[in-house]
Design an enzyme around this catalytic site. Structure first.
Site, mmCIF file in Angstrom:
data_model
loop_
_atom_site.group_PDB
_atom_site.id
_atom_site.type_symbol
_atom_site.label_atom_id
_atom_site.label_comp_id
_atom_site.label_asym_id
_atom_site.label_seq_id
_atom_site.Cartn_x
_atom_site.Cartn_y
_atom_site.Cartn_z
ATOM 1 N N HIS A 307 0.858 -1.194 0.000
ATOM 2 C CA HIS A 307 0.000 0.000 0.000
ATOM 3 C C HIS A 307 0.888 1.236 0.000
ATOM 4 O O HIS A 307 1.937 1.260 0.619
ATOM 5 C CB HIS A 307 -0.896 0.016 1.245
ATOM 6 C CG HIS A 307 -2.061 0.928 1.117
ATOM 7 N ND1 HIS A 307 -1.967 2.269 1.367
ATOM 8 C CD2 HIS A 307 -3.332 0.692 0.726
ATOM 9 C CE1 HIS A 307 -3.152 2.831 1.161
ATOM 10 N NE2 HIS A 307 -3.999 1.900 0.758
ATOM 11 N N ASP A 364 -7.989 -5.133 -0.367
ATOM 12 C CA ASP A 364 -8.451 -5.977 -1.486
ATOM 13 C C ASP A 364 -8.114 -7.450 -1.314
ATOM 14 O O ASP A 364 -8.548 -8.277 -2.114
ATOM 15 C CB ASP A 364 -7.825 -5.468 -2.787
ATOM 16 C CG ASP A 364 -8.367 -4.096 -3.150
ATOM 17 O OD1 ASP A 364 -7.559 -3.179 -3.387
ATOM 18 O OD2 ASP A 364 -9.600 -3.933 -3.143
HETATM 19 C C1 SDX Z 1 -6.129 0.189 -3.057
HETATM 20 O O1 SDX Z 1 -4.205 4.596 -1.997
HETATM 21 C C2 SDX Z 1 -5.234 4.020 -1.426
HETATM 22 O O2 SDX Z 1 -5.695 4.377 -0.363
HETATM 23 C C3 SDX Z 1 -5.846 2.879 -2.243
HETATM 24 C C4 SDX Z 1 -6.881 2.032 -1.517
HETATM 25 C C5 SDX Z 1 -8.164 2.799 -1.257
HETATM 26 O O3 SDX Z 1 -8.907 2.425 -0.321
HETATM 27 O O4 SDX Z 1 -8.490 3.703 -2.076
HETATM 28 O O5 SDX Z 1 -6.353 1.583 -0.269
HETATM 29 C C6 SDX Z 1 -7.286 0.815 -2.347
HETATM 30 O O6 SDX Z 1 -5.865 0.537 -4.176
HETATM 31 C C7 SDX Z 1 -5.279 -0.821 -2.317
HETATM 32 C C8 SDX Z 1 -4.054 -1.304 -3.162
HETATM 33 C C9 SDX Z 1 -4.536 -2.395 -4.139
HETATM 34 N N1 SDX Z 1 -3.468 -2.763 -5.071
HETATM 35 C C10 SDX Z 1 -2.849 -3.949 -5.010
HETATM 36 O O7 SDX Z 1 -3.051 -4.799 -4.135
HETATM 37 C C11 SDX Z 1 -1.856 -4.201 -6.151
HETATM 38 C C12 SDX Z 1 -0.544 -4.771 -5.589
HETATM 39 N N2 SDX Z 1 0.126 -3.718 -4.801
HETATM 40 C C13 SDX Z 1 1.053 -2.902 -5.469
HETATM 41 O O8 SDX Z 1 1.104 -2.827 -6.830
HETATM 42 C C14 SDX Z 1 1.600 -1.721 -4.675
HETATM 43 O O9 SDX Z 1 1.851 -2.164 -3.402
HETATM 44 C C15 SDX Z 1 0.760 -0.456 -4.637
HETATM 45 C C16 SDX Z 1 0.405 0.007 -5.995
HETATM 46 C C17 SDX Z 1 -0.473 -0.686 -3.835
HETATM 47 C C18 SDX Z 1 1.585 0.630 -3.920
HETATM 48 O O10 SDX Z 1 2.684 0.871 -4.740
HETATM 49 P P1 SDX Z 1 3.747 2.026 -4.367
HETATM 50 O O11 SDX Z 1 3.373 2.717 -3.115
HETATM 51 O O12 SDX Z 1 3.961 2.849 -5.599
HETATM 52 O O13 SDX Z 1 5.029 1.217 -4.007
HETATM 53 P P2 SDX Z 1 6.102 0.721 -5.038
HETATM 54 O O14 SDX Z 1 5.425 0.206 -6.276
HETATM 55 O O15 SDX Z 1 7.115 1.791 -5.178
HETATM 56 O O16 SDX Z 1 6.721 -0.545 -4.256
HETATM 57 C C19 SDX Z 1 7.785 -0.395 -3.322
HETATM 58 C C20 SDX Z 1 8.574 -1.701 -3.394
HETATM 59 C C21 SDX Z 1 9.012 -2.044 -4.827
HETATM 60 O O17 SDX Z 1 10.147 -2.892 -4.732
HETATM 61 P P3 SDX Z 1 11.648 -2.191 -4.818
HETATM 62 O O18 SDX Z 1 11.661 -1.396 -6.117
HETATM 63 O O19 SDX Z 1 11.767 -1.333 -3.586
HETATM 64 O O20 SDX Z 1 12.598 -3.365 -4.833
HETATM 65 O O21 SDX Z 1 7.717 -2.787 -2.986
HETATM 66 C C22 SDX Z 1 7.530 -3.674 -4.094
HETATM 67 C C23 SDX Z 1 7.889 -2.905 -5.343
HETATM 68 O O22 SDX Z 1 8.296 -3.778 -6.381
HETATM 69 N N3 SDX Z 1 6.105 -4.056 -4.081
HETATM 70 C C24 SDX Z 1 5.650 -5.279 -4.331
HETATM 71 C C25 SDX Z 1 4.268 -5.211 -4.152
HETATM 72 N N4 SDX Z 1 3.916 -3.957 -3.806
HETATM 73 C C26 SDX Z 1 5.065 -3.243 -3.764
HETATM 74 N N5 SDX Z 1 6.297 -6.412 -4.699
HETATM 75 C C27 SDX Z 1 5.501 -7.517 -4.884
HETATM 76 N N6 SDX Z 1 4.156 -7.520 -4.709
HETATM 77 C C28 SDX Z 1 3.502 -6.390 -4.360
HETATM 78 N N7 SDX Z 1 2.172 -6.394 -4.199
#
Ligand code: SDX
Length: 428
Positions: A307, A364
């Site tokens: 998140h 989710d």
């Molecule tokens: C919602 O914002 C809100 O409030 C949204 C929400 C709401 O109520 O409106 O809460 C609802 O959208 C919840 C999120 C649902 N999405 C998912 O479950 C999709 C999977 N999650 C990700 O794609 C990710 O965690 C996000 C999009 C939710 C957040 O991404 P960020 O904050 O941009 O973080 P990032 O992509 O920069 O990740 C940081 C690190 C990275 O690795 P490094 O580059 O540091 O090595 O964490 C890793 C990412 O690759 N990472 C994951 C991951 N989420 C982050 N690696 C594997 N699986 C994941 N799910």
């Protein structure tokens, strides 16, 4: 605590005031940055460090896993309130009295009929259309049937639009699902509660009486509360920025629905179920999917994990996980997908890659398991998210308009070609 921030640039010092919120959050007010420095802007892709507004609607603390709507904890609201009460609270700022709630519901019911011609738009979609695309289109189309754009200077006009969309949106949600199933479309039953009516519109068979199951009604009511608002997330920021051009409420909501559709945002609840199904087909090989999620060469992410703000458990995920156990138990459903989800959660919570990046289950991760137990098709999960988020979007749009916020228009840093001479086609 310092009252200002000082930026030193080109040998000059510039002071910017510090803004402090009611929960002691601090922000640097950079409204004068460009003028004071001769053109400097900030750069923050994804707005990870940038506040877009000051808001009094929802507070969350990602480090502590705290979520409150208008000062009330999500735990209290999920346990003690119903969805329509929470909608009123988010939109108007206070929990309603019994009389206020009854009037709110009566006004919603009086405006819940959707113009029959909207069905002609629905008919034009192929049955393969994703429900979020249909819902976004129908929501935007409502403007054509309710042309009075919201005159926000009139509280009555604003209230009228709020109750209209609170009444018509559940009808559009039900129509979107039933159209794909080849079922007739109806307008619900005003003798029912708000959530009971949603369920009956969605599931009533034309030749049967719909039997309400209080377990399902209560579970959906709780899920809608948990999804109702979440400060400046992607779709809410979209609703605010579209509304900041003074586009109408329905058009702004339609844009928010499109933003929520994405698998990184609300579309994740559908993607989680599809992922869990894939793992089940793969003999429950969670380790393979954990490895894929950690492999930088693999675009796969563990859906429902991570998140932007929560670097601790998403409090909603805790409540939904508990509710999933209760609902499936009460319905006598033994869904292996729930066990796979729990196994995956345990593995991730003990895996250094996830622990180091503070990746926890989000709202989710478990919600789709309950929607599935209710008989809701997987491609409708994000539509259910939108139904829950509707009052939050309305509240945020209303706050932005009543605060007379300026049109949203971010700046950029240009990195393209410098000026060059045009060449006619024969000289290229
Ligand atoms: C919602 O914002 C809100 O409030 C949204 C929400 C709401 O109520 O409106 O809460 C609802 O959208 C919840 C999120 C649902 N999405 C998912 O479950 C999709 C999977 N999650 C990700 O794609 C990710 O965690 C996000 C999009 C939710 C957040 O991404 P960020 O904050 O941009 O973080 P990032 O992509 O920069 O990740 C940081 C690190 C990275 O690795 P490094 O580059 O540091 O090595 O964490 C890793 C990412 O690759 N990472 C994951 C991951 N989420 C982050 N690696 C594997 N699986 C994941 N799910």
């Amino acid at each position: 605590m310092s009252e200002k921030a000082i930026l030193e640039f080109n040998g000059e010092q510039h002071e910017f005031p510090i803004v402090k919120g009611s929960e002691n959050e601090l922000g640097i007010d950079i409204k004068t940055l460009r003028a004071a420095t001769g053109g400097l802007v900030t750069l923050d892709p994804g707005y990870k460090n940038t506040g877009s507004c000051q808001s009094g609607i929802t507070f969350l603390n990602g480090e502590q896993g705290v979520l409150r709507y208008r000062g009330y904890s999500i735990e209290d609201l999920a346990e003690k309130a119903d969805f329509l009460e929470v909608a009123f609270l988010l939109i108007f700022g206070e929990l309603p009295t019994k009389e206020e709630l009854e009037k709110f519901h009566d006004d919603i019911k009086s405006k819940s009929v959707v113009d029959d011609d909207v069905k002609k738009i629905l008919d034009a979609f192929p049955k393969t259309a994703h429900p979020m695309g249909v819902l976004s289109s129908l929501t935007s189309a409502l403007t054509a049937f309710n042309p009075s754009s919201v005159d926000v200077s009139s509280e009555d006009a604003m209230y009228n639009s709020v109750v209209k969309i609170m009444g018509k949106f559940p009808v559009l949600v039900a129509w979107t699902m039933r159209k794909k199933q080849g079922l007739p479309l109806d307008y619900g039953d005003n003798s029912l509660g708000y959530v009971e009516n949603v369920l009956q519109m969605m599931f009533k068979k034309p030749n049967e009486t719909y039997i309400h199951n209080p377990i399902i009604t209560e579970a959906l009511d709780k899920l809608l509360i948990l999804h109702a608002d979440h400060e400046q997330n992607c779709s809410t920021s979209t609703v605010r920025i579209v509304g900041s051009s003074h586009a109408g409420l329905f058009a702004s909501l339609s844009a928010g629905i499109s933003a929520l559709w994405g698998p990184l945002h609300g579309g994740a609840n559908q993607a989680v179920l599809e992922m869990l199904e894939d793992i089940k087909e793969d003999d429950g090989d969670t380790k393979k999917y954990m490895a894929k999620a950690k492999d930088k060469e693999d675009p796969f992410r563990l859906m429902g994990f991570g998140h932007r703000v929560y670097k601790n458990f998403d409090p909603r995920a805790r409540i939904i996980k508990k509710s999933a156990d209760q609902v499936l138990g009460q319905l006598g459903i033994d869904d292996p997908i729930l066990d796979i989800a729990k196994g995956l959660e345990q593995e991730a919570l003990n895996d250094n890659y996830f622990v180091k990046r503070k990746l926890y289950p989000n709202v989710d991760f478990y919600s789709g398991i309950i929607y599935r137990a209710m008989g809701i098709p997987t491609d409708m999960f994000t539509v259910m998210f939108a139904l829950g988020r509707l009052p939050g979007w309305i509240a945020q749009w209303r706050e932005m308009r009543l605060n007379k916020e300026p049109i949203g228009r971010p700046r950029q840093i240009y990195i393209g070609e410098n000026l060059r001479e045009f060449k006619t086609i024969n000289n290229r």
